[in-house]
Structures are given as structure tokens and as C-alpha cells.
Design an enzyme around this catalytic site. Structure first.
Site, PDB file in Angstrom:
ATOM      1  N   ARG A  36       0.901  -1.224   0.013  1.00 36.71           N
ATOM      2  CA  ARG A  36      -0.004  -0.036  -0.124  1.00 36.71           C
ATOM      3  C   ARG A  36       0.907   1.224   0.038  1.00 36.71           C
ATOM      4  O   ARG A  36       0.439   2.350  -0.489  1.00 36.71           O
ATOM      5  CB  ARG A  36      -0.915  -0.003   1.191  1.00 36.71           C
ATOM      6  CG  ARG A  36      -2.396  -1.127   1.017  1.00 36.71           C
ATOM      7  CD  ARG A  36      -3.064  -0.998   2.199  1.00 36.71           C
ATOM      8  NE  ARG A  36      -4.337  -1.870   2.003  1.00 36.71           N
ATOM      9  CZ  ARG A  36      -4.894  -2.424   2.674  1.00 36.71           C
ATOM     10  NH1 ARG A  36      -4.874  -2.045   4.051  1.00 36.71           N
ATOM     11  NH2 ARG A  36      -6.111  -3.108   2.360  1.00 36.71           N
ATOM     12  N   LYS A 197     -20.803 -15.731   0.169  1.00 32.09           N
ATOM     13  CA  LYS A 197     -22.305 -15.723   0.336  1.00 32.09           C
ATOM     14  C   LYS A 197     -23.042 -14.938  -0.803  1.00 32.09           C
ATOM     15  O   LYS A 197     -22.204 -13.931  -1.331  1.00 32.09           O
ATOM     16  CB  LYS A 197     -22.366 -14.898   1.474  1.00 32.09           C
ATOM     17  CG  LYS A 197     -22.128 -15.911   2.741  1.00 32.09           C
ATOM     18  CD  LYS A 197     -22.384 -14.965   4.132  1.00 32.09           C
ATOM     19  CE  LYS A 197     -21.996 -16.155   5.306  1.00 32.09           C
ATOM     20  NZ  LYS A 197     -22.617 -15.255   6.501  1.00 32.09           N
ATOM     21  N   GLY A 350     -10.863  -7.903  -1.758  1.00 36.75           N
ATOM     22  CA  GLY A 350      -9.731  -8.448  -0.966  1.00 36.75           C
ATOM     23  C   GLY A 350      -9.139  -9.956  -1.153  1.00 36.75           C
ATOM     24  O   GLY A 350      -8.056 -10.184  -1.241  1.00 36.75           O
ATOM     25  N   GLY A 373     -13.545  -3.555  -0.092  1.00 34.41           N
ATOM     26  CA  GLY A 373     -15.015  -2.786  -0.012  1.00 34.41           C
ATOM     27  C   GLY A 373     -15.346  -1.629  -1.181  1.00 34.41           C
ATOM     28  O   GLY A 373     -16.215  -1.739  -1.560  1.00 34.41           O
TER      29      GLY A 373
END
Length: 393
Positions: A36, A197, A350, A373
Site C-alpha cells: 500500500r 455468500k 480482498g 470494500g
């Protein structure tokens, strides 16, 4: 509408508040992965080379509004100096009189590293008073933290109300790739959506349904779709609450002529665990008592076929439990197919990013997103507060 970037103003002699995503993993105060920080370097170096003084702000971990030394940005100071090759001054706080003095005496070519923005609850509350205090440290604001762009926080959105605001190079790259995929993807467009999910990915499926020519659905979420088609899924993960949602999606896709590839074969186990023994199942039905943990070779072949002429590919979410080596093959094979694809390839989220990094394929993908996200919400068609703030005014 494109974001305004750091090319759109002259940085010389300016004090610039730069929001980066330096939320790096630490072990005993040492950085274990500086990806990062590396990603922010082109923006930082460009501004420094143009004669700017930089006030760098980021969050680190989850201190939840408390000043906890294990989340101090001071642990990153020396490495930031090493990466940029310039003097880095560590601020004792995020705001306050001492920080103001340090900011005002900052010379061009120097960096003032602020403390963890999330030491203050006002940061996540997007408090206007806190935002204004941050803004008063600088002449211009630059956001290069795509990973936090989906949060309306003081250092990502609030501060833009008080300063001229621009995107750094990383933010610009993220936005341009996702905008292209969402607004004008070159066809055929294949969306590979995986993960555990249906509930966490249905918004992405729905958002891309009018744009994609084909979907590949893998991971635990695939078994809810297989169940509503009448196949047996053994003890695999299913979400009964989303059975109707899955059925509706499949019906809409069929009506619109959009191909949906679901697992045709599986790698299963008797239990969920790293030491579980893998067993191959050569057809679509999962035997009773077994848990599907990965896709099999037939499914990989189907993915290969659909990707053979793809001009745009978006991948979000793994095909199986890739963190267990015995069940990583399906995700590895799909990662290799995406890397070999001659179209535009974008990987976001991710786990899929972790997968391409694990298999050393990141440099063969056109764009590997830094925002889990944020990339998911972008693909869902949501407006990201940190991005919108750079398009307005």
C-alpha cells in the site's frame, strides 16, 4: 465525468494534505507488507518533485477513537523516508497547535506524517469541525486512498468542503478502470464472481446483469444457485434466505440471453478445515455428507472457453477455499486464465487480490484494485463519497 487530478494544478510552493492508505500489516512494530505504501509513491514523488510540501494522513488498524500506541503511524515513519528519499517529520497528533506549527514551518520537499486519523472518533463521524481543522493545515487536498473512498469520513470527504481537491495517480487509475467496466465495457464482457455468500455479492450480480455477456459464479455462493436448480449440494454452504433471489437472477439472465456458468464438478471434503482430505467429484451433484471446497477441471474448462474471446473481464471473489492449499487449484487456474486473457482484466475485492498475489500473477493483470470494500461498492454501481467529492465543484 472524470475526477480532477494532480495534473490539474501547480503544486509548487503549496502545502498539500495527502490522504493515503497506509493501513499496512505490522508484526512487532515491523511492516510485513508495504504494497500500500509502494502504490502511493508515484503521487508522493510527483508532488515532491514539483516543489510541494506534503502533510500525509492515513488510518492504521482500528483504534476506534482512542490513542493506542500499537496503531501509531510513527512505526511507518522511517520506511516512508526510505521509500521517498526525503525528510519525514513525525507529528505528535492529527490536529492541534503543535501540528499547526509543524505544518506551517514545513519546507518544500519535506513530509509531515500525521498521527493515525482514527485516533479521533470525529474522523469516522465525518465531523465538520474536525474536517476544517485538518483543512487548515494545508492549501490543497489530494486523495490517493481508493481503499477508503467508500467511507464518508473527515479525511476522505469532509475535508473536500474546505480545500481545492484532487485525485492522486492511484485514485485516478482505480476510477478510470472501474468507470470503463461499468459505463462502457468492450464486449464480450465476462464477470467472474466468487466468495462465500450470495448475500454479499447479489448487488454486484444485479448491477452487472445488463452489461455482462456471461457470468462465472464460484465459491460457496454457487451452491445456493445449484440448489435452486434442483442439484444436490451435500453439506455445502447455502443461504436459504437467498434461494428466491438466486432463482430470480438465473431467470433474468436466461431471459436476457446472458450465460451463467456454475460449478460442473467439485473438489469436496468431509469436513471444513486446512487438513481436510480433498476428493474429486466428477459431476454437478455433491454427495451427501460432503462439503464442496473448490471447483473441478470441467468447470475450469468451461471458464477457459468463455474467456477465450473475452474483451473485458472483472473478477471479484475466489472460486474455492484457496487459503487451504489442497483446495486452491480452481482459484489458481482461474487466476491463470484471467492473466492470459488478451482483453482488459480487472481484479477487485480482498480475497481475489490476495489470490493473484499468492500466485504471483498481479503483474499480468491490467488492474489489481487496492480497495476491497470500495471496489465491491463501485461494481455495485454505488457512488463512493471519496470519489464523488473529487468530481464536484
Amino acid at each position: 465525468m472524470a475526477v480532477r487530478t494532480i495534473r490539474d494544478f501547480d503544486p509548487e510552493g503549496k502545502r498539500i494534505l495527502v490522504r493515503v492508505d497506509f493501513n499496512v500489516p505490522l508484526k512487532e512494530g515491523k511492516i510485513t507488507d508495504d504494497t500500500r505504501m509502494q502504490r502511493a509513491l508515484p503521487t508522493l514523488k510527483y508532488l515532491l518533485d514539483k516543489g510541494a510540501a506534503l502533510i500525509v494522513i492515513s488510518h492504521l488498524g482500528r483504534p476506534k477513537g482512542e490513542k493506542k500506541p500499537e496503531y501509531s503511524m510513527s512505526q511507518l515513519k522511517d520506511h516512508l523516508a526510505e521509500l521517498t528519499g526525503v525528510k519525514v517529520i513525525m507529528a505528535p497528533d492529527v490536529i492541534g497547535e503543535e501540528v499547526e506549527k509543524l505544518a506551517s514551518s514545513l519546507k518544500p520537499g519535506e513530509i509531515l506524517l500525521l498521527e493515525n486519523s482514527r485516533y479521533y472518533k470525529e474522523e469516522t463521524a465525518n465531523d465538520p469541525v474536525f474536517s476544517k481543522k485538518l483543512a487548515e493545515l494545508a492549501d490543497v487536498y489530494v486523495n490517493d486512498a481508493f481503499g477508503t473512498a467508500h467511507r464518508a469520513h473527515a479525511s476522505t470527504e469532509g475535508v473536500t468542503k474546505f480545500l481545492p481537491s484532487y485525485a492522486g495517480f492511484l485514485m485516478e487509475k482505480e476510477c478510470s478502470f472501474f468507470d470503463k467496466v461499468i459505463e462502457n465495457p468492450e464486449k464480450p464482457f465476462v464477470a467472474i464472481i466468487g466468495g462465500a455468500k450470495v448475500s454479499s455479492k447479489i448487488a454486484v450480480l444485479d448491477s452487472l446483469l445488463d452489461k455482462a455477456d456471461a457470468f462465472v459464479i464460484g465459491g460457496g455462493m454457487a451452491y445456493t444457485f445449484l440448489k435452486v436448480q434442483g442439484f444436490s449440494v451435500g453439506n455445502s454452504l447455502i443461504e436459504n434466505d437467498f434461494a428466491e433471489t438466486a432463482r430470480n437472477f438465473l431467470e433474468k439472465a436466461e431471459k436476457q440471453g446472458v450465460k451463467v456458468i456454475l460449478p460442473l464438478d467439485h473438489v469436496v471434503a468431509s469436513e471444513f478445515g486446512e487438513n481436510a482430505v480433498p476428493e474429486s467429484v466428477d459431476n454437478v451433484n455433491v454427495p451427501d455428507g460432503k462439503i464442496a471446497m473448490d471447483i473441478g477441471p470441467k468447470t475450469v474448462e468451461a471458464v477457459k472457453e468463455v474467456l477465450s474471446d473475452a474483451r473485458t473481464v472483472v473478477w471479484n471473489g475466489p472460486m474455492g477455499v484457496f487459503e487451504f492449499d489442497a483446495f486452491a487449484n480452481g482459484t489458481l487456474k482461474v487466476a491463470q486464465l484471467v492473466a492470459e486473457c488478451s482483453g482488459t482484466t480487472v481484479v477487485g475485492g480482498g480475497d481475489s487480490v490476495a489470490a493473484v498475489n499468492k500466485f504471483n500473477l498481479a503483474d499480468k493483470i491490467d488492474h489489481v484494485s487496492t480497495g476491497g470494500g470500495a471496489s465491491l461498492e463501485y461494481l455495485e454501481g454505488k457512488a463512493l463519497p471519496g470519489v464523488v467529492a473529487l468530481k464536484e465543484k
